[in-house]
Scaffold this motif. Structure first.
Motif, PDB file in Angstrom:
ATOM      1  N   ILE A  42       1.011  -1.394  -0.082  1.00 25.33           N
ATOM      2  CA  ILE A  42       0.061  -0.062   0.090  1.00 25.33           C
ATOM      3  C   ILE A  42       0.814   1.421  -0.023  1.00 25.33           C
ATOM      4  O   ILE A  42       1.638   1.266   0.994  1.00 25.33           O
ATOM      5  CB  ILE A  42      -1.088  -0.072   1.480  1.00 25.33           C
ATOM      6  CG1 ILE A  42      -1.653  -0.967   1.284  1.00 25.33           C
ATOM      7  CG2 ILE A  42      -1.809   1.280   1.322  1.00 25.33           C
ATOM      8  CD1 ILE A  42      -2.561  -1.524   2.536  1.00 25.33           C
ATOM      9  N   VAL A  43       0.889   1.945  -0.886  1.00 29.75           N
ATOM     10  CA  VAL A  43       1.714   3.253  -1.013  1.00 29.75           C
ATOM     11  C   VAL A  43       0.806   4.528  -0.548  1.00 29.75           C
ATOM     12  O   VAL A  43      -0.196   4.645  -1.284  1.00 29.75           O
ATOM     13  CB  VAL A  43       2.100   3.443  -2.691  1.00 29.75           C
ATOM     14  CG1 VAL A  43       2.885   4.573  -2.710  1.00 29.75           C
ATOM     15  CG2 VAL A  43       2.808   2.294  -3.035  1.00 29.75           C
ATOM     16  N   LYS A  44       1.358   5.137   0.588  1.00 32.40           N
ATOM     17  CA  LYS A  44       0.540   6.267   0.901  1.00 32.40           C
ATOM     18  C   LYS A  44       1.400   7.373   1.679  1.00 32.40           C
ATOM     19  O   LYS A  44       2.794   7.036   1.561  1.00 32.40           O
ATOM     20  CB  LYS A  44      -0.500   5.709   1.933  1.00 32.40           C
ATOM     21  CG  LYS A  44      -0.350   5.069   3.137  1.00 32.40           C
ATOM     22  CD  LYS A  44      -1.266   4.499   3.745  1.00 32.40           C
ATOM     23  CE  LYS A  44      -1.625   5.394   4.780  1.00 32.40           C
ATOM     24  NZ  LYS A  44      -2.617   4.735   5.673  1.00 32.40           N
ATOM     25  N   ASP A  45       1.077   8.342   1.822  1.00 33.98           N
ATOM     26  CA  ASP A  45       1.944   9.576   2.568  1.00 33.98           C
ATOM     27  C   ASP A  45       3.224   9.984   2.105  1.00 33.98           C
ATOM     28  O   ASP A  45       4.046  10.330   2.441  1.00 33.98           O
ATOM     29  CB  ASP A  45       2.046   8.790   4.133  1.00 33.98           C
ATOM     30  CG  ASP A  45       0.876   8.818   4.996  1.00 33.98           C
ATOM     31  OD1 ASP A  45      -0.153   9.396   4.549  1.00 33.98           O
ATOM     32  OD2 ASP A  45       0.763   7.821   5.682  1.00 33.98           O
ATOM     33  N   THR A  46       3.121   9.695   0.470  1.00 29.16           N
ATOM     34  CA  THR A  46       4.190  10.019  -0.317  1.00 29.16           C
ATOM     35  C   THR A  46       3.781  10.607  -1.649  1.00 29.16           C
ATOM     36  O   THR A  46       2.623   9.970  -1.936  1.00 29.16           O
ATOM     37  CB  THR A  46       5.295   8.886  -0.353  1.00 29.16           C
ATOM     38  OG1 THR A  46       6.507   9.611  -1.279  1.00 29.16           O
ATOM     39  CG2 THR A  46       4.915   7.955  -1.065  1.00 29.16           C
ATOM     40  N   THR A  47       4.341  11.248  -2.527  1.00 32.84           N
ATOM     41  CA  THR A  47       3.755  11.609  -3.525  1.00 32.84           C
ATOM     42  C   THR A  47       4.316  11.012  -4.818  1.00 32.84           C
ATOM     43  O   THR A  47       3.902  10.983  -6.007  1.00 32.84           O
ATOM     44  CB  THR A  47       4.047  13.419  -3.984  1.00 32.84           C
ATOM     45  OG1 THR A  47       5.299  13.349  -4.025  1.00 32.84           O
ATOM     46  CG2 THR A  47       3.236  14.010  -2.968  1.00 32.84           C
ATOM     47  N   PHE A  48       5.478  10.099  -4.587  1.00 27.25           N
ATOM     48  CA  PHE A  48       6.227   9.215  -5.537  1.00 27.25           C
ATOM     49  C   PHE A  48       6.749   7.944  -4.991  1.00 27.25           C
ATOM     50  O   PHE A  48       6.829   7.807  -3.843  1.00 27.25           O
ATOM     51  CB  PHE A  48       7.144   9.991  -6.176  1.00 27.25           C
ATOM     52  CG  PHE A  48       8.232  10.410  -5.509  1.00 27.25           C
ATOM     53  CD1 PHE A  48       9.278   9.419  -5.157  1.00 27.25           C
ATOM     54  CD2 PHE A  48       8.565  11.508  -4.531  1.00 27.25           C
ATOM     55  CE1 PHE A  48      10.550   9.702  -4.533  1.00 27.25           C
ATOM     56  CE2 PHE A  48       9.297  11.859  -3.744  1.00 27.25           C
ATOM     57  CZ  PHE A  48      10.402  10.888  -3.698  1.00 27.25           C
ATOM     58  N   VAL A  49       6.784   7.059  -5.706  1.00 24.21           N
ATOM     59  CA  VAL A  49       7.697   5.698  -5.510  1.00 24.21           C
ATOM     60  C   VAL A  49       8.953   5.690  -6.087  1.00 24.21           C
ATOM     61  O   VAL A  49       8.995   6.134  -7.208  1.00 24.21           O
ATOM     62  CB  VAL A  49       6.949   4.452  -5.939  1.00 24.21           C
ATOM     63  CG1 VAL A  49       7.848   3.182  -5.702  1.00 24.21           C
ATOM     64  CG2 VAL A  49       5.520   4.332  -5.481  1.00 24.21           C
TER      65      VAL A  49
END
Length: 88
Positions: A29-36
């Motif tokens: 789950i990708v969250k609390d950031t604007t990029f990977v």
């Protein structure tokens, strides 16, 4: 490995560097950031699912390259997917 044994290993990605991401992760789950980050999950062959929260806008190059078990990606807010982000 986790995927072979049927175990689910969830990981909430908030911009961590590659070395801080568990090798046996199966669900991201990708969250609390604007990029990977570039290469963040490269060669994590147990990942089967990635869910991006709405605040994530960019997937950098090779972020999920060679994630050969990846079957499901949910991305509603993504604006840019860089070169080779999901290759392999």
């Amino acid at each position: 490995m986790a995927a072979e044994s049927g175990c689910i290993v969830r990981f909430i990605y908030r911009g961590e560097r590659r070395r801080d991401i568990p090798r046996d992760v199966t669900h991201v789950i990708v969250k609390d950031t604007t990029f990977v980050r570039a290469d963040a999950f490269r060669d994590r062959r147990n990942i089967v699912e990635v869910i991006f929260h709405d605040d994530v806008e960019r997937v950098k190059e090779r972020a999920f390259a060679d994630c050969r078990s990846l079957r499901r990606v949910i991305m509603s807010g993504i604006k840019v997917v860089e070169w080779w982000a999901f290759s392999g």
